[in-house]
Design a protein around this motif. Structure first.
Motif, PDB file in Angstrom:
ATOM      1  N   LEU A  21     -50.930  -5.004  11.986  1.00 45.07           N
ATOM      2  CA  LEU A  21     -51.322  -6.324  11.466  1.00 45.07           C
ATOM      3  C   LEU A  21     -50.769  -7.455  12.351  1.00 45.07           C
ATOM      4  O   LEU A  21     -51.051  -8.621  12.110  1.00 45.07           O
ATOM      5  CB  LEU A  21     -50.784  -6.507  10.035  1.00 45.07           C
ATOM      6  CG  LEU A  21     -51.326  -5.566   8.959  1.00 45.07           C
ATOM      7  CD1 LEU A  21     -50.501  -5.688   7.692  1.00 45.07           C
ATOM      8  CD2 LEU A  21     -52.798  -5.861   8.664  1.00 45.07           C
ATOM      9  N   CYS A  47     -47.972  -5.562  -0.313  1.00 45.47           N
ATOM     10  CA  CYS A  47     -49.141  -6.068   0.412  1.00 45.47           C
ATOM     11  C   CYS A  47     -49.424  -7.525   0.065  1.00 45.47           C
ATOM     12  O   CYS A  47     -49.739  -8.336   0.945  1.00 45.47           O
ATOM     13  CB  CYS A  47     -50.368  -5.207   0.132  1.00 45.47           C
ATOM     14  SG  CYS A  47     -50.160  -3.509   0.721  1.00 45.47           S
ATOM     15  N   SER A  73     -55.653 -12.513   6.463  1.00 44.73           N
ATOM     16  CA  SER A  73     -57.007 -12.600   5.901  1.00 44.73           C
ATOM     17  C   SER A  73     -57.400 -11.309   5.173  1.00 44.73           C
ATOM     18  O   SER A  73     -58.425 -11.252   4.518  1.00 44.73           O
ATOM     19  CB  SER A  73     -58.008 -12.899   7.019  1.00 44.73           C
ATOM     20  OG  SER A  73     -57.881 -11.909   8.032  1.00 44.73           O
ATOM     21  N   HIS A  74     -56.585 -10.259   5.305  1.00 40.41           N
ATOM     22  CA  HIS A  74     -56.883  -8.980   4.634  1.00 40.41           C
ATOM     23  C   HIS A  74     -56.625  -9.090   3.128  1.00 40.41           C
ATOM     24  O   HIS A  74     -55.863  -9.934   2.702  1.00 40.41           O
ATOM     25  CB  HIS A  74     -55.955  -7.857   5.140  1.00 40.41           C
ATOM     26  CG  HIS A  74     -55.941  -7.699   6.619  1.00 40.41           C
ATOM     27  ND1 HIS A  74     -55.419  -8.649   7.468  1.00 40.41           N
ATOM     28  CD2 HIS A  74     -56.388  -6.678   7.404  1.00 40.41           C
ATOM     29  CE1 HIS A  74     -55.535  -8.229   8.718  1.00 40.41           C
ATOM     30  NE2 HIS A  74     -56.117  -7.038   8.712  1.00 40.41           N
ATOM     31  N   ASN A  75     -57.262  -8.197   2.355  1.00 41.54           N
ATOM     32  CA  ASN A  75     -56.866  -8.136   0.941  1.00 41.54           C
ATOM     33  C   ASN A  75     -55.874  -6.980   0.787  1.00 41.54           C
ATOM     34  O   ASN A  75     -55.692  -6.186   1.713  1.00 41.54           O
ATOM     35  CB  ASN A  75     -58.073  -7.987  -0.004  1.00 41.54           C
ATOM     36  CG  ASN A  75     -58.860  -6.710   0.241  1.00 41.54           C
ATOM     37  OD1 ASN A  75     -58.305  -5.691   0.646  1.00 41.54           O
ATOM     38  ND2 ASN A  75     -60.156  -6.759  -0.007  1.00 41.54           N
ATOM     39  N   ASP A  99     -56.969  -3.308   1.580  1.00 36.39           N
ATOM     40  CA  ASP A  99     -57.113  -2.968   3.010  1.00 36.39           C
ATOM     41  C   ASP A  99     -55.774  -2.550   3.603  1.00 36.39           C
ATOM     42  O   ASP A  99     -55.663  -1.547   4.303  1.00 36.39           O
ATOM     43  CB  ASP A  99     -57.617  -4.186   3.822  1.00 36.39           C
ATOM     44  CG  ASP A  99     -59.039  -4.573   3.455  1.00 36.39           C
ATOM     45  OD1 ASP A  99     -59.732  -3.723   2.860  1.00 36.39           O
ATOM     46  OD2 ASP A  99     -59.447  -5.708   3.761  1.00 36.39           O
ATOM     47  N   ILE A 100     -54.752  -3.365   3.320  1.00 30.06           N
ATOM     48  CA  ILE A 100     -53.425  -3.099   3.878  1.00 30.06           C
ATOM     49  C   ILE A 100     -52.869  -1.796   3.298  1.00 30.06           C
ATOM     50  O   ILE A 100     -52.314  -0.965   4.015  1.00 30.06           O
ATOM     51  CB  ILE A 100     -52.453  -4.279   3.620  1.00 30.06           C
ATOM     52  CG1 ILE A 100     -53.015  -5.561   4.251  1.00 30.06           C
ATOM     53  CG2 ILE A 100     -51.075  -3.979   4.185  1.00 30.06           C
ATOM     54  CD1 ILE A 100     -52.236  -6.822   3.925  1.00 30.06           C
TER      55      ILE A 100
END
Length: 219
Positions: free
Chosen positions: A32, A53, A63-65, A68-69
């Motif tokens: 990331l 997260c 910008s990830h939710n 996703d992480i």
């Protein structure tokens, strides 16, 4: 009165997955492109993956939710779980589990880990046959230090709480056993830091100290 059931926590008691989680998280941070300090990482101890997260997202304006992480982290964890050569059962625990099993003591796993992780550990190390039941705290309404997980475990074992013993390594787990009014053995290893053992009934650093003959005086 006698000992009839042992309720075991998993992480820190049967296996130590903390180093694997750490490696998986730091690999995720690299991916990331965020720089997580030791103090920020330490603040994640005991938090759910979702909360970690969400913290990363707000801390680094990602910008990830969180799903996703979490997916990235889980993939790295799985990779380390099956391929990291240092990952093994905690010394002496297999012998203790076999010892209880041979002495007719009912074994129940009572862990805050997800059932997926519990099943991965049981499959990898061939523990399934020794246990009469498994509970994941992730499936319960309350989490440790609430006593629900241990009261449910005693129920699944079909034994009175005074005939049960909990093996734990964390402050929250010991407190949960204390609130459930169940005898608690705290396992203190060299991995254990900053945990409070004051409410444990007995503290050991070697599992042979928990063999039936040695603890029968408490039951």
């Amino acid at each position: 009165m006698s000992l009839k059931a042992v309720l075991l926590d998993m992480d820190g008691v049967i296996v130590d997955t903390e180093p694997l989680h750490r490696k998986a998280y730091f690999k995720t941070f690299d991916q990331l492109e965020v720089s997580v300090s030791e103090s920020l990482y330490t603040s994640f101890t005991g938090a759910s993956t979702k909360r970690v997260c969400e913290t990363l997202i707000s801390e680094f304006s990602l910008s990830h939710n969180h799903e996703d992480i979490a997916t990235i982290k889980r993939a790295h964890f799985k990779d380390y779980f099956y391929n990291d050569e240092e990952f093994d059962l905690i010394p002496g625990v297999r012998k203790l589990i076999e010892h209880y099993y041979e002495n007719g003591i009912t074994l129940i796993l009572a862990s805050s880990a997800t059932m997926t992780t519990i099943n991965m550990v049981f499959e990898k190390f061939g523990l399934e046959k020794y246990f009469s039941g498994k509970i994941s705290g992730a499936d319960l309404k309350e989490s440790k230090p609430h006593p629900e997980i241990f009261l449910k475990s005693a129920e699944i074992a079909g034994k009175n709480t005074e005939n049960c013993m909990v093996i734990e390594d964390s402050t929250n787990g010991i407190l949960a056993a204390h609130r459930a009014n169940i005898f608690c053995a705290a396992y203190k290893s060299f991995h254990t830091h900053n945990q409070d053992y004051s409410l444990a009934n007995i503290i050991v650093s070697d599992y042979s100290e928990l063999e039936v003959g040695k603890i029968s005086k408490f039951f």
